[in-house]
Design an enzyme around this catalytic site. Structure first.
Site, mmCIF file in Angstrom:
data_model
loop_
_atom_site.group_PDB
_atom_site.id
_atom_site.type_symbol
_atom_site.label_atom_id
_atom_site.label_comp_id
_atom_site.label_asym_id
_atom_site.label_seq_id
_atom_site.Cartn_x
_atom_site.Cartn_y
_atom_site.Cartn_z
ATOM 1 N N CYS A 1 28.901 20.694 22.291
ATOM 2 C CA CYS A 1 28.050 21.754 21.722
ATOM 3 C C CYS A 1 27.267 22.438 22.822
ATOM 4 C CB CYS A 1 27.088 21.183 20.698
ATOM 5 S SG CYS A 1 27.903 20.966 19.129
ATOM 6 N N LYS B 1 29.606 27.510 26.598
ATOM 7 C CA LYS B 1 29.385 28.947 26.776
ATOM 8 C C LYS B 1 30.403 29.758 25.988
ATOM 9 C CE LYS B 1 27.717 31.123 30.803
ATOM 10 N NZ LYS B 1 27.557 31.301 32.192
ATOM 11 N N ASP C 1 24.875 39.604 38.242
ATOM 12 C CA ASP C 1 24.923 38.587 39.301
ATOM 13 C C ASP C 1 24.437 37.280 38.687
ATOM 14 O OD1 ASP C 1 24.972 37.385 41.923
ATOM 15 O OD2 ASP C 1 24.891 39.442 42.699
ATOM 16 N N ASP C 2 24.109 36.284 39.545
ATOM 17 C CA ASP C 2 23.685 34.997 38.996
ATOM 18 C C ASP C 2 22.323 35.084 38.312
ATOM 19 O OD1 ASP C 2 25.969 33.744 39.769
ATOM 20 O OD2 ASP C 2 25.214 33.285 41.766
ATOM 21 N N ASP D 1 10.658 33.330 23.403
ATOM 22 C CA ASP D 1 10.741 32.889 21.999
ATOM 23 C C ASP D 1 12.193 32.625 21.665
ATOM 24 O OD1 ASP D 1 8.295 32.866 20.356
ATOM 25 O OD2 ASP D 1 8.041 34.850 21.241
ATOM 26 N N ASP E 1 4.265 39.417 22.033
ATOM 27 C CA ASP E 1 3.400 38.713 22.989
ATOM 28 C C ASP E 1 2.956 39.646 24.121
ATOM 29 O OD1 ASP E 1 3.415 36.231 21.764
ATOM 30 O OD2 ASP E 1 5.292 35.634 22.721
ATOM 31 N N GLY F 1 21.281 37.269 30.440
ATOM 32 C CA GLY F 1 21.149 36.325 29.329
ATOM 33 C C GLY F 1 22.166 35.211 29.410
ATOM 34 N N HIS F 2 22.224 34.434 28.331
ATOM 35 C CA HIS F 2 23.140 33.308 28.267
ATOM 36 C C HIS F 2 23.570 33.172 26.818
ATOM 37 C CE1 HIS F 2 24.780 29.314 29.178
ATOM 38 N NE2 HIS F 2 24.296 28.974 27.994
ATOM 39 N N SER F 3 24.840 32.825 26.608
ATOM 40 C CA SER F 3 25.288 32.661 25.218
ATOM 41 C C SER F 3 26.135 31.411 25.111
ATOM 42 C CB SER F 3 26.091 33.873 24.799
ATOM 43 O OG SER F 3 27.102 34.090 25.749
#
Ligand SMILES: Cc1cc2nc3c(=O)[nH]c(=O)nc-3n(C[C@H](O)[C@H](O)[C@H](O)COP(=O)(O)OP(=O)(O)OC[C@H]3O[C@@H](n4cnc5c(N)ncnc54)[C@H](O)[C@@H]3O)c2cc1C
Length: 754
Positions: free
Chosen positions: A418, A421, A450-451, A468, A491, A541-543
């Protein structure tokens, strides 16, 4: 929600919450098809039941008694509910084009969008007449007409155009209601004049002559003039022009003419009849596009049938079966329309005339029979059976073809790991579909990935950051993405910062690659819809794939080092302003239990989509001393944080706190967010607790908010002007909810004023 853990293999999209689709939703709720995800796209969340509409207009039923609430019904069906208007179809790509949101992909499509009275070819009809559909618009105009009748003194003539069952019922129901309304206020109903006009030689031409004669007698007895064979050529503000040039005076024109179809099915290339209705075969399947099914008024059957809600209701079960069968590649069932069915047409005054084949009958008892039948029908949707047991992770037979099975065969491994990516091709395709993200002070961002993102902070300014992340509380990934972004940006505004960039983190439910891609796209497109107007960009981002949809953002903002708006700046004498109503925690808890009305959830979503950006600017212009956004800790939790930081006390006017519609009802029903018990621990900060807890609004002070409003201290002498400006900026329920006092020697900083 679609069952967590079951991969989405096929998409069934339902357009319109009409009489057939409510049966489809109910049946899929009772017998879900694992692997098949349902999405309902509808203009109205409360769909009127046509059989009871005249009774509603006459005043015999309340709104909820004759409207099916598609919110709880969709939840019961495990369907995603998109409250939106369909504008077109891209049949080549199998996508529905929807106003104000990304297209929605389908494998199977079902259309039950009804019809509207024809207005297009009669000049002035759209501007000066009141078409009965869309019903919500008609009802608003009907309210205005009632107010106008009450406010007027002289004679008024109301003209109903359309001699079918709908027109006749509407004429009688509106006359009954307006007469009672006037008489009830001491007015003289005799100053209201009614006329019914049709271009046919008779009224009720689809019924037998006996029914027609009975209604002619009723209309005459009720003083409603009848004009037959008169075609309206134009509608003017105070009259209609009929063929031949004669004028019929009219202070209001109620428009209930022949049903017409929208243009989008024809322009999408679907086979349609001469009037634009979609041609279907006996399986309710489009004759030109086998992946599309159609029911209700929108369908043109091989043997033409009159447009009626009864027909749509009867088609519901066959449609549900055929959608299930089509999804699994099984043989379809034939829909056999009944030649004759019992029609019960009301006369507005709790009296009805029955029509079937060649006979007719009338009486008060027929109204009672109709009332019983209609109420029983509504009960099926307002009292849904217990939830079906959670389907297992396996996929229903026939749903997955060879390619799908092969693609999903890696799923076991993905489940084991789980957080895996989302594949890079999926991600890069999603990024390519998004508008380019560029901003001068984002030195390395998504336009040249890039990274890590590299951000520039201009000299003299500082960087404010917040993060959040939460599980989806809505099945609509686009709306969820917008709300999550709006929530996170809150925020920054509370600190007085300008949004510069965001990084997104997404968890998307397992499924076929194209399904994962579409969900990720909707999520990020939704987030961008909230981010872009602020001038900020998505910088990275990251998924990952997981059991449930979840989304969050890291937000970066810029501000001048000496202008940071902190929680701790409150001063004695300040007025406390709250910019948005409370209640999202309890309302969404109720929604999950199918206990919230669709319109409450709709209004809560609309409130969550309101950005705090303009409010923050306004509060600052009026000299705000401190500010915070009201989120997970609830109003009281955030107020306690502010008073502690500032070393002051606060008085909160409990009745002045704005609330979302329905929040009082759900709290009274004992439905609270799962976070409420933790928030309640802060009750020790409240003085005279025993008395405070008796107030029915008390629990809402602890209700956790998603994308809640800003809570700020503003000098007392500018508070009213600040409030007035907030309202002109669109924060219509913003309110002064209390004031700040000097720190006393009591241990509790908060006093609730009742
Ligand atoms: C006054 C009056 C009384 C009537 N009384 C009766 C009666 O007693 N018995 C009877 O059988 N018939 C009656 N009718 C006829 C009946 O209203 C229609 O035949 C019936 O509503 C058609 O049902 P449907 O399921 O096709 O569509 P509808 O019930 O009209 O539902 C259409 C749905 O689609 C949605 N929608 C529409 N366009 C879009 C879009 N572009 N995008 C997304 N969603 C969309 C709407 O919001 C709605 O949820 C009456 C009509 C009138 C005007």
């Amino acid at each position: 929600m679609h069952s967590a853990g079951t991969p989405v293999v096929k998409e069934l999209v339902l357009l319109g919450g009409g009489h057939a689709h409510v049966a489809v939703l109910r049946r899929f709720g009772m017998h879900p098809v694992p692997g098949l995800r349902l999405t309902l796209i509808t203009r109205d969340v409360h769909t009127p039941y046509s059989g009871m509409l005249p009774g509603y207009i006459a005043g015999h039923y309340g709104y909820d008694e004759c409207h099916i609430d598609l919110g709880p019904l969709s939840r019961f069906a495990g369907a995603r509910l998109y409250h939106a208007e369909v504008e077109g179809l891209d049949t080549a790509e199998q996508r529905v084009l929807v106003h104000g949101r990304p297209p929605v992909a389908y494998d199977l499509l079902s259309i039950n969008t009804g019809s509207r009275p024809r207005t297009i070819d009669v000049p002035g009809a759209l501007e000066h007449a009141m078409p009965i559909k869309p019903v919500d618009l008609w009802l608003r105009r009907w309210e205005a007409l009632q107010a106008r009748v009450l406010a007027s003194r002289g004679e008024l003539r109301i003209l109903v155009v359309g001699g079918g069952a709908g027109g006749v019922e509407l004429a009688l129901a509106t006359q009954y209601r307006l007469h009672r309304l006037l008489a009830g206020r001491g007015g003289d109903p005799a100053r209201l004049h009614y006329a019914l006009l049709t271009d046919e030689p008779k009224i009720l031409t689809t019924h037998n002559p006996g029914v027609c004669r009975r209604f002619e007698r009723v209309l005459a007895a009720r003083g409603i003039e009848l004009y037959t064979g008169q075609r309206v050529m134009e509608v003017r503000p105070e009259a209609v022009v009929v063929e031949g040039g004669e004028l019929q005076a009219a202070d209001a024109v109620l428009w209930v003419t022949e049903a017409s179809a929208p243009d989008w099915p024809r322009t999408a290339g679907l086979a349609v009849d001469a009037r634009g209705f979609i041609c279907v075969d006996t399986n309710l399947q489009s004759v030109s596009h086998p992946s599309i099914f159609v029911a209700g008024d929108a369908a043109a059957m091989p043997e033409p049938r009159p447009k009626s809600g009864v027909l749509a209701v009867r088609q519901g079960p066959v449609l549900a079966d055929n959608l299930r069968r089509a999804a699994a590649g099984r043989t379809l069932l034939r829909y056999r329309p009944q030649r004759n069915f019992l029609g019960l047409i009301s006369t507005g005054d709790r009296y009805a005339i029955a029509s079937r084949g060649g006979w007719s009958l009338q009486g008060r008892w027929l109204w009672r029979l109709k009332d019983r039948i209609d109420r029983r029908f509504m009960e099926r949707y307002n009292r849904l059976p217990a939830m079906a047991t959670e389907p297992g992770p396996d996929i229903a037979a026939g749903i997955a073809d060879g390619a799908a099975i092969k693609e999903l065969s890696t799923l076991a491994m993905r489940c084991g790991g789980c957080g895996a990516k989302v594949g890079s091709t999926v991600l890069s395709r999603v990024i390519q579909r998004l508008p380019a993200q560029r901003r001068a002070d984002v030195l390395i961002g998504l336009d040249a990935p890039d990274d890590a993102a590299v951000l520039e902070v201009p000299p003299g300014r500082v960087l404010a950051q917040s993060v959040d992340y939460f599980r989806a509380f809505l099945d609509d990934a686009y709306a969820f993405g917008r709300i999550a972004a709006n929530h996170a940006l809150g925020d920054l505004y509370a600190m007085g910062a300008e949004a510069q960039s965001v990084l997104a983190i997404a968890t998307v439910p397992y499924g076929r690659e194209r399904v994962v891609e579409q969900t990720l796209y909707e999520l990020i497109a939704g987030a961008l819809a909230a981010v872009e107007p602020t001038g900020a960009v998505l910088a990275g981002g990251h998924s990952s794939e997981g059991a449930e949809l979840a989304f969050g953002l890291t937000v970066n903002g810029l501000l001048d080092a000496d202008r940071v708006l902190r929680k701790g700046g409150l001063k004695p004498g300040d007025a406390l302003i709250l910019t948005k109503p409370l209640g999202t925690g309890t309302l969404f808890a109720a929604d999950m239990r199918r206990r919230a009305k669709g319109r409450w959830i709709d209004a809560a979503i609309a409130s969550m989509l309101v950005s705090n950006q303009a409010a923050a600017g306004c509060l600052r212009r009026y000299g705000a001393t401190a500010c915070t956004d009201v989120t997970g800790f609830g109003l009281l939790g955030h107020l306690v944080e502010m008073t502690r930081a500032a070393g002051v006390d606060a008085e909160l006017q409990i009745e002045a706190v704005p609330l979302l519609d329905g929040a009082m009802e759900t709290v009274a029903a004992g439905i609270l967010s799962s976070l409420q018990p933790q928030n309640l621990r802060l009750r020790r900060a409240v003085r005279d607790l025993v008395q405070a807890t008796r107030h029915p609004r008390y629990p809402l002070l602890f209700d956790p908010q998603t994308a809640g409003g800003l809570l700020a201290g503003v000098p007392a002498d500018s508070a009213e002007a600040c409030l007035a400006e907030l309202r002109t900026l669109g924060y219509l329920t913003a309110a002064i909810v209390g004031r700040i006092a000097a720190r006393s020697d009591r241990p509790e900083p908060i006093t609730l004023i009742q």
